[in-house]
Design a protein around this motif. Structure first.
Motif, PDB file in Angstrom:
ATOM      1  N   ALA A 113       1.001  -1.093   0.175  1.00 31.32           N
ATOM      2  CA  ALA A 113       0.182  -0.206   0.249  1.00 31.32           C
ATOM      3  C   ALA A 113       0.775   1.207  -0.081  1.00 31.32           C
ATOM      4  CB  ALA A 113      -1.113  -0.098   1.402  1.00 31.32           C
ATOM      5  N   THR A 122      -2.131   3.685  -9.740  1.00 28.99           N
ATOM      6  CA  THR A 122      -1.630   3.208 -10.545  1.00 28.99           C
ATOM      7  C   THR A 122      -0.288   3.192 -11.232  1.00 28.99           C
ATOM      8  OG1 THR A 122      -3.734   3.394 -11.421  1.00 28.99           O
ATOM      9  CG2 THR A 122      -3.029   3.309 -13.024  1.00 28.99           C
ATOM     10  N   SER A 132      -2.229  -6.330  -8.774  1.00 27.89           N
ATOM     11  CA  SER A 132      -2.971  -6.498  -8.554  1.00 27.89           C
ATOM     12  C   SER A 132      -3.315  -6.796  -6.740  1.00 27.89           C
ATOM     13  CB  SER A 132      -3.746  -7.767  -8.572  1.00 27.89           C
ATOM     14  OG  SER A 132      -3.464  -8.903  -8.150  1.00 27.89           O
ATOM     15  N   ARG A 133      -1.699  -6.043  -6.752  1.00 30.50           N
ATOM     16  CA  ARG A 133      -1.655  -6.207  -5.071  1.00 30.50           C
ATOM     17  C   ARG A 133      -1.875  -5.344  -4.239  1.00 30.50           C
ATOM     18  NH1 ARG A 133       3.541  -9.246  -2.930  1.00 30.50           N
ATOM     19  NH2 ARG A 133       4.966  -9.036  -4.630  1.00 30.50           N
ATOM     20  N   VAL A 135      -2.510  -0.880  -3.498  1.00 30.18           N
ATOM     21  CA  VAL A 135      -3.256  -0.053  -3.056  1.00 30.18           C
ATOM     22  C   VAL A 135      -3.187   1.573  -2.682  1.00 30.18           C
ATOM     23  CG1 VAL A 135      -4.407  -0.992  -1.373  1.00 30.18           C
ATOM     24  CG2 VAL A 135      -5.832  -0.128  -1.840  1.00 30.18           C
ATOM     25  N   VAL A 153      -7.992   3.703  -5.237  1.00 26.99           N
ATOM     26  CA  VAL A 153      -8.430   2.072  -6.216  1.00 26.99           C
ATOM     27  C   VAL A 153      -7.482   2.490  -7.415  1.00 26.99           C
ATOM     28  CG1 VAL A 153      -9.786   0.039  -6.752  1.00 26.99           C
ATOM     29  CG2 VAL A 153     -10.342   1.233  -4.647  1.00 26.99           C
ATOM     30  N   THR A 157      -5.919  -2.467  -8.926  1.00 22.24           N
ATOM     31  CA  THR A 157      -6.757  -3.455  -7.260  1.00 22.24           C
ATOM     32  C   THR A 157      -6.964  -4.524  -7.497  1.00 22.24           C
ATOM     33  OG1 THR A 157      -5.773  -0.885  -6.538  1.00 22.24           O
ATOM     34  CG2 THR A 157      -7.269  -2.688  -5.254  1.00 22.24           C
ATOM     35  N   THR A 161      -7.586  -7.416  -3.083  1.00 26.78           N
ATOM     36  CA  THR A 161      -6.464  -6.259  -1.664  1.00 26.78           C
ATOM     37  C   THR A 161      -8.117  -5.419  -1.467  1.00 26.78           C
ATOM     38  OG1 THR A 161      -5.007  -7.123  -3.619  1.00 26.78           O
ATOM     39  CG2 THR A 161      -5.205  -4.711  -2.131  1.00 26.78           C
ATOM     40  N   ARG A 162      -8.839  -5.139  -2.795  1.00 29.33           N
ATOM     41  CA  ARG A 162      -9.821  -3.792  -2.012  1.00 29.33           C
ATOM     42  C   ARG A 162     -10.632  -4.816  -0.815  1.00 29.33           C
ATOM     43  NH1 ARG A 162     -13.744  -1.534  -6.991  1.00 29.33           N
ATOM     44  NH2 ARG A 162     -14.374  -0.497  -5.649  1.00 29.33           N
TER      45      ARG A 162
END
Length: 296
Positions: A113, A122, A132-133, A135, A153, A157, A161-162
């Motif tokens: 994170a 992003t 994808s992991r 955030v 997000v 993401t 993870t979300r």
């Protein structure tokens, strides 16, 4: 959980404190032992203050502090962590380099994170082989007092993870707002817009910094006026965010000249002792020189 926080400054040690207070084991890492020790000292002071105000017991404060380990080696700090939160300087290159280093040493299923307040999560996550992991977890200063965390997000993401982010924020007794990744997110864009307009009002002589702040505190129930808040955040930080938002969103975020002048002069707010106010012992004691008013 095992949580690693990278960066022991104001935001990093605050994130470590609230995470440990919630019962998680925390590794707080910075590049120099001096920075780590300063962060740990700040946590101890905050916890002691909480005991004095009867927000938590002495036993709970001691237990929280004992859950925090200080580290300077990144590999040791992130090894085995379920969550790694970077709170390094607000620079895209530094954050991307940090993400790369974390992925090299962290477990494959660790969530990574960013505490960025305005940069693109992003873009930061794009350097990961498994973005994808990634955030955004945007905490607010002071972390141990402010109840909000903005979950950002990113385009990459993943849903797992979300959901992890939502559960973590709830578990540390914070309230989450969820936003898609866009310049300034929701909170920073609105907060900076208000602060920027307040600075322009000082610049053009509409009112003094003190009166503008009083108007927002008394008229809109803001706990702190936008100019005092700018001092607390740091004028240099506000300038960097405005420049970024101007580049991304247009001229409505053009930084006022008075802000640029103060930053060039080293008047960065609370941390330097002067911004729109003069600061002593961590308190705003009087407005700074008013000669900046009326100088567009």
């Amino acid at each position: 959980m095992h949580v690693c926080v990278l960066g022991a400054g104001t935001m990093g040690h605050g994130i470590a404190q609230v995470t440990a207070t919630a019962g998680h084991d925390v590794r707080l890492r910075d590049v120099e032992r001096e920075f780590v020790d300063d962060g740990l000292d700040a946590i101890r002071s905050n916890l002691d203050g909480g005991v004095e105000r009867e927000k938590l017991t002495a036993a709970a404060a001691d237990a929280a502090f004992d859950r925090i380990e200080g580290h300077t080696d990144l590999a040791d700090a992130v090894s085995g962590a379920d969550l790694v939160v970077e709170a390094v300087p607000e620079d895209i290159d530094i954050k991307q380099e940090t993400f790369r280093d974390v992925e090299e040493h962290a477990a494959d299923d660790a969530v990574i994170a960013s505490n960025t307040s305005s940069l693109s999560v992003t873009e930061i996550a794009s350097v990961l082989s498994d973005p994808s992991r990634a955030v955004g977890l945007h905490f607010f200063n002071p972390v141990h007092i402010m109840g909000l965390v903005e979950i950002v997000v990113a385009e990459q993401t993943g849903e797992t993870t979300r959901e992890f982010a939502r559960e973590f924020v709830s578990d540390i007794d914070k309230t989450a707002v969820e936003v898609t990744d866009s310049p300034g997110f929701a909170s920073s864009r609105l907060g900076v817009a208000l602060g920027c307009e307040a600075i322009r009002m000082v610049e053009t002589g509409v009112a003094t910094a003190e009166d503008i702040d009083a108007a927002m505190e008394l008229g809109y129930r803001h706990p702190m006026g936008p100019l005092e808040l700018t001092d607390v955040v740091g004028l240099d930080v506000r300038l960097d965010i405005l420049e970024y938002l101007r580049e991304e969103l247009g001229e409505r975020f053009r930084p006022p000249q008075v802000l640029k002048r103060k930053v060039r002069a080293g008047n960065l707010g609370k941390k330097s002792g002067e911004g729109f106010y003069v600061w002593e012992d961590g308190e705003a004691v009087r407005p700074a020189d008013s000669s900046e008013e009326g100088r567009p």
